[in-house]
Design an enzyme around this catalytic site. Structure first.
Site, PDB file in Angstrom:
ATOM      1  N   ASN A  12       0.873  -1.172   0.000  1.00 49.71           N
ATOM      2  CA  ASN A  12       0.000   0.000   0.000  1.00 49.71           C
ATOM      3  C   ASN A  12       0.909   1.220   0.000  1.00 49.71           C
ATOM      4  OD1 ASN A  12      -1.778   2.052   0.399  1.00 49.71           O
ATOM      5  ND2 ASN A  12      -2.421   1.445   2.458  1.00 49.71           N
ATOM      6  N   TRP A  13       1.035   1.827  -1.162  1.00 49.04           N
ATOM      7  CA  TRP A  13       1.967   2.949  -1.290  1.00 49.04           C
ATOM      8  C   TRP A  13       1.422   4.248  -0.701  1.00 49.04           C
ATOM      9  CZ3 TRP A  13       4.016   2.148  -7.023  1.00 49.04           C
ATOM     10  CH2 TRP A  13       4.969   1.114  -6.995  1.00 49.04           C
ATOM     11  N   LYS A  14       0.153   4.271  -0.338  1.00 48.85           N
ATOM     12  CA  LYS A  14      -0.446   5.496   0.214  1.00 48.85           C
ATOM     13  C   LYS A  14      -0.162   6.665  -0.746  1.00 48.85           C
ATOM     14  CE  LYS A  14      -0.111   3.305   4.669  1.00 48.85           C
ATOM     15  NZ  LYS A  14       0.038   3.403   6.115  1.00 48.85           N
ATOM     16  N   HIS A  98      -9.483   1.464   4.817  1.00 50.19           N
ATOM     17  CA  HIS A  98      -8.180   1.601   5.475  1.00 50.19           C
ATOM     18  C   HIS A  98      -8.335   2.552   6.670  1.00 50.19           C
ATOM     19  CE1 HIS A  98      -4.033   2.718   6.267  1.00 50.19           C
ATOM     20  NE2 HIS A  98      -3.720   1.563   5.718  1.00 50.19           N
ATOM     21  N   GLU A 100      -6.637   4.916   7.681  1.00 48.56           N
ATOM     22  CA  GLU A 100      -6.436   6.340   7.372  1.00 48.56           C
ATOM     23  C   GLU A 100      -7.694   6.936   6.730  1.00 48.56           C
ATOM     24  OE1 GLU A 100      -2.723   5.719   5.322  1.00 48.56           O
ATOM     25  OE2 GLU A 100      -1.861   5.124   7.251  1.00 48.56           O
ATOM     26  N   GLU A 170      -5.445  -4.523  10.577  1.00 52.56           N
ATOM     27  CA  GLU A 170      -4.390  -3.526  10.767  1.00 52.56           C
ATOM     28  C   GLU A 170      -4.644  -2.768  12.066  1.00 52.56           C
ATOM     29  OE1 GLU A 170      -2.444  -2.537   6.671  1.00 52.56           O
ATOM     30  OE2 GLU A 170      -3.983  -1.070   7.125  1.00 52.56           O
ATOM     31  N   GLY A 176       2.706   2.485  10.825  1.00 54.80           N
ATOM     32  CA  GLY A 176       3.680   3.571  10.684  1.00 54.80           C
ATOM     33  C   GLY A 176       4.390   3.920  11.982  1.00 54.80           C
ATOM     34  N   SER A 216       3.535  -1.994  10.366  1.00 53.60           N
ATOM     35  CA  SER A 216       4.983  -2.115  10.577  1.00 53.60           C
ATOM     36  C   SER A 216       5.545  -3.476  10.192  1.00 53.60           C
ATOM     37  CB  SER A 216       5.346  -1.747  12.026  1.00 53.60           C
ATOM     38  OG  SER A 216       4.992  -0.395  12.273  1.00 53.60           O
ATOM     39  N   GLY A 237       2.983  -0.917   4.306  1.00 54.19           N
ATOM     40  CA  GLY A 237       3.098   0.497   3.958  1.00 54.19           C
ATOM     41  C   GLY A 237       4.553   0.864   3.697  1.00 54.19           C
ATOM     42  N   GLY A 238       5.208   1.429   4.694  1.00 54.62           N
ATOM     43  CA  GLY A 238       6.564   1.973   4.553  1.00 54.62           C
ATOM     44  C   GLY A 238       7.561   1.025   3.894  1.00 54.62           C
TER      45      GLY A 238
END
Ligand code: 13P
Length: 254
Positions: A12-14, A98, A100, A170, A176, A216, A237-238
Site C-alpha cells: 500500500n503505497w499510500k 483503510h 487512514e 491492521e 507507521g 509495521s 506500507g513503509g
C-alpha cells in the site's frame, strides 16, 4: 499460513510515487523476483499511477489494487473515482476502509459496506481493512471493535462473495509506528476474525477467506508473522516503497 489459501503480499503505497517511479518499481520488482505461482504480489499505488501500473504488471502472480473507490458508478461527486473506472483499467483489487480513510477522512462503516459491495458488483475483490485504536486495545475492546467493523462491512453479502473477500487486520497503533503486533497478538485477532466468519456464514467461507496483517511489517519480521496459522499475507506500507525491502517480503519463508 495454510496451503488452502494462497498468500498475498500487498504494497500500500499510500500517497507516494510519481508515474515514472511506480513503473520503474514494477519493472524492477518483476525482473528481480520473477513469476509467482505459490503467492500473489499486489501493488496499490495512488490513482495517478494506477493505469500505468496495471499495464506494467505483466508477470504471473502480480496485480494492481486501488487504495479507495466511490460506490456510485458515476455522478456529481467531485474528486471521487468509481469502481467502474477502476475496473476499466484492468485492476483486480480495491482496498476499502483503510484506517487512514476511517480516521483521517471520516469514513463510516456504512460507506465501507457500500464500497465493498460496489467492488464486487464490478467484478473486483475488496481488501477490507479492520483494526482497533490503541485506546480500544488498552480497554480490552479489540474483539468488540473488530467484530463490529467486520459485521457491518459484510452485511448483505452472500456467502459466495464473502468467500472471495480479502480482509486485512491492521491495528491502528501498529501502522507507521514501528510497533508491530507480535505474531501471537496478530494470530489471536486473525483467529477471532475467522471464527466470526464461521458464525456469520459457514466453515467453508471461513476457511477460504484470506486475512492479511498490516502494521509495521518489515523484511525482518515477515517470516515470523507468516508462520502463524491464520495469517495469509501482509499489507505493507513503509517497507513496500523500496524494491529490495518489498522483494524480501514477497519472498518470505515460513
Ligand atoms: P506501515 O507498514 O507503514 O506500518 O503501514 C501499514 C499500512 O497501513 C498498510 O496499509
Amino acid at each position: 499460513m495454510n496451503p488452502l489459501r494462497k498468500p498475498i503480499l500487498a504494497a500500500n503505497w499510500k500517497m507516494h510515487k510519481t508515474v515514472a517511479e511506480a513503473v520503474a518499481f514494477a519493472e524492477a520488482l518483476q525482473e528481480q523476483t520473477g513469476p509467482l505461482t505459490d503467492r500473489e504480489a499486489v501493488i496499490a499505488p495512488p490513482f495517478t499511477s494506477l493505469d500505468s501500473l496495471c499495464r506494467a504488471l505483466k508477470l504471473e502472480g502480480y496485480s494492481a489494487s486501488a487504495q479507495n473507490c466511490h460506490w456510485e458508478e458515476k455522478g456529481a461527486f467531485t474528486g471521487e473515482i468509481s469502481t467502474v473506472m477502476i475496473k476499466d483499467l484492468g485492476c483486480r483489487y480495491v482496498i476499502v476502509g483503510h484506517s487512514e480513510r476511517r480516521h483521517i477522512f471520516g469514513e463510516t462503516d456504512e460507506m465501507i459496506r457500500k464500497k465493498a459491495a460496489s467492488v464486487f458488483t464490478h467484478g473486483m475483490v475488496p481488501i477490507i481493512c479492520v483494526g482497533e485504536l490503541l485506546v480500544e486495545r488498552d480497554a480490552n475492546s479489540t474483539f468488540d471493535v473488530v467484530g463490529a467493523q467486520l459485521d457491518k462491512a459484510l452485511e448483505g453479502l452472500v456467502s459466495d462473495l464473502v468467500g472471495r473477500v480479502v480482509l486485512a487486520y491492521e491495528p491502528v497503533w501498529a501502522i507507521g509506528t514501528g510497533r508491530t503486533a507480535t505474531p501471537a497478538q496478530a494470530q489471536e485477532v486473525h483467529a477471532f476474525i475467522r471464527a466470526r466468519l464461521e458464525a456469520l456464514f459457514n466453515k467453508e467461507v471461513a476457511n477460504r477467506v484470506r486475512i492479511l496483517y498490516g502494521g509495521s511489517v518489515k523484511p525482518d519480521n515477515v517470516d515470523a508473522l507468516m508462520a502463524e496459522a491464520d495469517l495469509d499475507g501482509m499489507l505493507v506500507g513503509g517497507a513496500s516503497l523500496e524494491v529490495a525491502s518489498f522483494k524480501r517480503i514477497v519472498q518470505f519463508e515460513s
